[in-house]
Scaffold this motif. Structure first.
Motif, mmCIF file in Angstrom:
data_model
loop_
_atom_site.group_PDB
_atom_site.id
_atom_site.type_symbol
_atom_site.label_atom_id
_atom_site.label_comp_id
_atom_site.label_asym_id
_atom_site.label_seq_id
_atom_site.Cartn_x
_atom_site.Cartn_y
_atom_site.Cartn_z
ATOM 1 N N TYR A 216 -16.305 -44.580 1.896
ATOM 2 C CA TYR A 216 -16.560 -44.744 0.457
ATOM 3 C C TYR A 216 -16.959 -43.399 -0.163
ATOM 4 C CZ TYR A 216 -16.661 -49.691 1.712
ATOM 5 O OH TYR A 216 -16.338 -50.934 2.185
ATOM 6 N N CYS A 217 -17.845 -42.706 0.531
ATOM 7 C CA CYS A 217 -18.282 -41.390 0.047
ATOM 8 C C CYS A 217 -17.106 -40.426 -0.011
ATOM 9 C CB CYS A 217 -19.377 -40.846 0.958
ATOM 10 S SG CYS A 217 -20.002 -39.219 0.481
ATOM 11 N N TRP B 293 -16.421 -45.407 -6.331
ATOM 12 C CA TRP B 293 -16.543 -45.280 -4.878
ATOM 13 C C TRP B 293 -17.953 -44.851 -4.476
ATOM 14 C CZ3 TRP B 293 -13.272 -47.766 -2.225
ATOM 15 C CH2 TRP B 293 -11.901 -47.792 -2.532
ATOM 16 N N VAL C 36 -11.641 -49.017 4.327
ATOM 17 C CA VAL C 36 -12.338 -49.863 3.363
ATOM 18 C C VAL C 36 -11.713 -51.253 3.322
ATOM 19 C CG1 VAL C 36 -12.768 -50.189 0.886
ATOM 20 C CG2 VAL C 36 -13.173 -47.959 1.947
ATOM 21 N N SER D 129 -24.025 -38.914 -0.210
ATOM 22 C CA SER D 129 -23.456 -39.802 -1.235
ATOM 23 C C SER D 129 -24.198 -39.643 -2.554
ATOM 24 C CB SER D 129 -23.520 -41.260 -0.765
ATOM 25 O OG SER D 129 -22.642 -41.478 0.308
ATOM 26 N N ARG E 88 -8.878 -45.443 2.650
ATOM 27 C CA ARG E 88 -8.654 -46.721 1.963
ATOM 28 C C ARG E 88 -8.401 -47.846 2.968
ATOM 29 N NH1 ARG E 88 -7.880 -46.992 -3.505
ATOM 30 N NH2 ARG E 88 -7.725 -45.004 -4.629
ATOM 31 N N ARG F 299 -20.538 -47.547 -4.725
ATOM 32 C CA ARG F 299 -20.418 -48.460 -3.575
ATOM 33 C C ARG F 299 -21.040 -47.839 -2.325
ATOM 34 N NH1 ARG F 299 -14.318 -50.743 -3.421
ATOM 35 N NH2 ARG F 299 -15.203 -51.982 -1.702
ATOM 36 N N ALA F 300 -20.849 -46.526 -2.156
ATOM 37 C CA ALA F 300 -21.445 -45.853 -0.999
ATOM 38 C C ALA F 300 -22.964 -45.946 -1.036
ATOM 39 C CB ALA F 300 -21.003 -44.380 -0.973
#
Length: 257
Positions: A32-33, A51, A22, A65, A19, A54-55
């Motif tokens: 993210y993955c 998440w 990110v 991902s 986190r 986003r990846a």
């Protein structure tokens, strides 16, 4: 640091580190993955989906991902989208063993048994000791009326995989379907000895023993769950099925509780 924490089983620390990456504006797809994977493991499906989307937005060609996104979509009952993500994952990386297995799971759920079977076979060709793929394939074979072939498949697993509790249980199931109750019971016992604290496994064994006509032994297997997890419904459901049989004797081969 985050990967080391995850490997050590410290999911909370790993999540904090990912986190933080990110929050610093990382454009690396991996945090993210990985946050998506941690959310999946914690059964936070909607969060995992966010998440992983986003990846994939950061790197549409990141096969891992896409694999994890497919899992999250399937858990959210979005099977068509899951299938698209998983097909793309294995197209980008045909050596992605987990991708083939998960593709098979989604295809099976969509009632495409032949395609699902091919996907599980591809996973096993890439990794012959992949026990879960063998279990998934054995279920399809049994559903198609061929538990003997399913048993042969499970017996062909390398020793370490063949001794896993879930494999022993599934082997017992294939033997039960062929009417070989004594052999099935022995494998249920082996599974229980290998994983005595696995509540889900106990429920499965209890149900299987009841189907074998051994409802007293099934109750012995279920008793620890009835005592330790009184709010869990499934052990009571299976126990009720056992009591319905009104069995009056114990089989001579006693299972270890």
């Amino acid at each position: 640091m985050a990967r080391e924490a995850a490997k050590a089983g410290d999911a909370a620390l790993a999540e904090r580190v990912f986190r933080h990456q990110v929050e610093l504006g990382s454009t690396d797809v991996r945090p993210y993955c990985n946050l998506g994977v941690l959310a999946l493991q914690a059964k936070r499906g909607a969060e995992a989906l966010g998440w992983l989307e986003r990846a994939v937005a950061l790197d549409p060609d990141h096969a891992q991902s896409l694999l994890n996104l497919g899992m999250a979509l399937q858990l959210e009952r979005r099977g068509d989208e899951a299938l698209t993500a998983l097909r793309r994952a294995v197209a980008l990386n045909p050596e992605l063993v987990g991708g083939w297995n998960n593709l098979g799971v989604v295809l099976k759920a969509k009632d495409e048994p032949q395609e699902a079977m091919a996907a599980f076979q591809r996973a096993l060709a890439l990794q012959p000791d992949f026990a879960q793929a063998a279990i998934n394939l054995s279920d399809l074979l049994a559903a198609g009326g061929n538990p003997r072939e399913a048993e042969r498949l499970l017996r062909a697993l390398p020793d370490a995989a063949a001794e896993q509790p879930n494999v022993l249980f599934k082997l017992g199931e294939m033997q039960r379907l062929q009417g070989r109750v004594a052999e099935a019971t022995a494998n249920y016992q082996g599974a229980l000895l290998a994983a005595p604290a696995d509540g889900e496994l106990r429920v499965g064994i209890g149900l299987a023993l009841n189907l074998c006509g051994q409802s007293d032994q099934a109750m012995l297997v279920l008793l620890p769950l009835l005592a330790e997890a009184p709010r869990e419904a499934m052990p009571y459901v299976v126990a009720g099925k056992c009591l319905d049989r009104k069995s009056t004797r114990l089989n001579s081969s006693h299972l270890v509780i």
